[in-house]
Design an enzyme around this catalytic site. Structure first.
Site, PDB file in Angstrom:
ATOM      1  N   TYR A  48      -9.495   4.119   3.034  1.00 43.34           N
ATOM      2  CA  TYR A  48     -10.061   3.013   3.805  1.00 43.34           C
ATOM      3  C   TYR A  48     -11.543   3.235   4.079  1.00 43.34           C
ATOM      4  CZ  TYR A  48      -5.530   0.834   4.562  1.00 43.34           C
ATOM      5  OH  TYR A  48      -4.335   0.192   4.371  1.00 43.34           O
TER       6      TYR A  48
ATOM      7  N   GLU B 114       1.450   1.921   7.741  1.00 43.20           N
ATOM      8  CA  GLU B 114       1.717   2.755   6.564  1.00 43.20           C
ATOM      9  C   GLU B 114       2.167   4.151   6.964  1.00 43.20           C
ATOM     10  OE1 GLU B 114      -2.001   2.231   4.498  1.00 43.20           O
ATOM     11  OE2 GLU B 114      -1.638   0.068   4.450  1.00 43.20           O
TER      12      GLU B 114
ATOM     13  N   PRO C 292      -0.806 -10.177  -6.235  1.00 45.97           N
ATOM     14  CA  PRO C 292      -1.615 -10.474  -5.053  1.00 45.97           C
ATOM     15  C   PRO C 292      -1.154 -11.746  -4.369  1.00 45.97           C
ATOM     16  CG  PRO C 292      -3.006  -9.856  -6.905  1.00 45.97           C
ATOM     17  CD  PRO C 292      -1.623 -10.020  -7.455  1.00 45.97           C
TER      18      PRO C 292
ATOM     19  N   HIS D 185       0.823  -1.210   0.000  1.00 41.44           N
ATOM     20  CA  HIS D 185       0.000   0.000   0.000  1.00 41.44           C
ATOM     21  C   HIS D 185       0.858   1.261   0.000  1.00 41.44           C
ATOM     22  CE1 HIS D 185      -3.937  -1.929   1.748  1.00 41.44           C
ATOM     23  NE2 HIS D 185      -3.612  -2.397   0.562  1.00 41.44           N
TER      24      HIS D 185
END
Length: 396
Positions: free
Chosen positions: A98, A140, A387, A88
């Site tokens: 989010y 993050e 992914p 991210h």
């Protein structure tokens, strides 16, 4: 941790929610991109969306996180959170996004499960979502602070090297002439390119070495896409990017990094383009004078397809206690093996720490073989390009 009431509700509804997660994530992405088409155009990987792999990964991560909260209420699944947070942060995901995801994900849950989503069920799964989201936001935030925030920096291609018919190495220097942050061997950068339809698509590529202190180096495998979006960025780089062209790069990210002292035995196993982070690790080990045994394992279709083979061999040879084991499915020369990687006759030192990168079936096979040889599961680390479908599989 989950509140006691929510834990009871999540445990009771996890089988039904888990069974429907594939449909839920499909509806979620459809609603999200209808409301915010710019996210598909400029943030999400269109290839992963078209293939459905992003939906599988999202479903797997949600199920795995909820299961972990129930089975280990005193712990957070930090390894999973770190992997997602690094990805991210390399994309520039913001806390505000989010809330957008929450809106569309819970709309999809209500649409798919209908009357089963009582206020109690909605509240419990809302708690799961925000426990995961807030944990990611915190990680993050730290990553952004360490790197001075997220900004796309312009880098000029100063050299392009053809490694194989499908792999090219690009060496780049910052257009602004400013300092270049050190990276940890095994990390990647995000590369953003403007495509013909106006989209600005992003892909991650491992840093395959440090040719000079002020340069970055990535090695890109061309994905044969037959017109599908899966390979649109790699094909753009191969077909259009030459010396003098400029690319946008993020700062380095990634949690698959060497974490071993000079006396720790190591095993570096790769297949195909998974060789890129391993070469960076080997270069670092050679430069730092690693003393303990280093076992290097690689599998590929043929010697001609083995990208960075010279670097692979050269850095391994510089280590005082190392061995290189190669497998090729065809045209295997003397001194190598034919077929898939098989560790049956490869010495594995006691206390070995292993790092894996390559296609998922390859990594599953090598991990199982290492565990059978006595390597602790906690000492086996892996990197997935795209992914994390390993996680999705573990959650089922």
């Amino acid at each position: 941790m989950l509140s006691e009431q929510s834990a009871v509700t999540v445990r009771a509804t996890l089988p039904a929610v888990g069974a429907a997660l594939g449909t839920i994530t499909e509806r979620f992405y459809a609603g999200l991109f209808e409301a915010h088409p710019e996210l598909l155009r400029d943030l999400f990987n269109r290839g992963n969306q078209a293939a459905g792999t992003q939906r599988q990964a999202l479903a797997g991560s949600v199920a795995a996180f909820a299961t972990h909260l129930l089975d280990h209420p005193e712990q957070r699944p930090d390894a999973m959170l770190q992997r997602i947070a690094h990805k991210h942060a390399s994309l520039g995901v913001t806390p505000e996004q989010y809330a957008i995801v929450h809106q569309h994900l819970f709309a999809a849950i209500a649409e798919v499960l209908g009357d089963a989503v009582t206020p109690e069920v909605a509240a419990a799964w809302d708690e799961v979502y925000w426990l995961m989201a807030n944990a990611l936001i915190a990680v993050e935030k730290r990553l952004y602070e360490e790197r001075g925030g997220h900004a796309w920096r312009h880098w000029e291609v100063v050299e392009r090297v053809t490694e194989t018919a499908d792999v090219a190495t690009f060496r780049l220097r910052p257009v602004d002439g400013g300092p270049v942050r050190d990276f940890l061997p095994g990390q990647y950068v995000s590369v953003r390119v403007a495509l013909a339809d106006g989209a600005r698509q992003i892909r991650q590529y491992s840093l395959s070495g440090a040719p000079a202190p002020a340069l970055r180096q990535i090695s890109v495998k061309r994905v044969h896409d037959d017109g599908e979006p899966d390979g649109e960025v790699s094909n753009h780089l191969h077909a259009r990017v030459r010396v003098g062209d400029v690319l946008e790069l993020s700062e380095p990210h990634g949690d698959l990094v060497l974490d071993a002292g000079p006396d720790t035995p190591l095993l570096l196993a790769s297949a195909g383009i998974g060789v890129t982070p391993m070469v960076a690790m080997l270069a670092h080990l050679a430069d730092s004078g690693h003393r303990a045994p280093v076992t290097v394992v690689h599998g590929d279709r043929s010697p001609a397809d083995h990208a960075l083979r010279t670097d692979h061999e050269t850095y391994t040879a510089k280590l005082p206690d190392s061995a290189l084991h190669l497998w090729y499915e065809q045209d295997a020369p003397t001194g190598t093996r034919t077929g898939l990687v098989d560790l049956a006759h490869v010495p594995v030192a006691s206390g070995t720490r292993a790092y894996l990168c390559g296609p998922l079936p390859f990594m599953r096979s090598v991990r199982a073989q290492l565990i059978a040889r006595g390597v602790a599961p906690a000492d086996i680390h892996y990197e997935v390009f795209g992914p994390d479908l390993w996680l999705a599989g573990e959650a089922r």
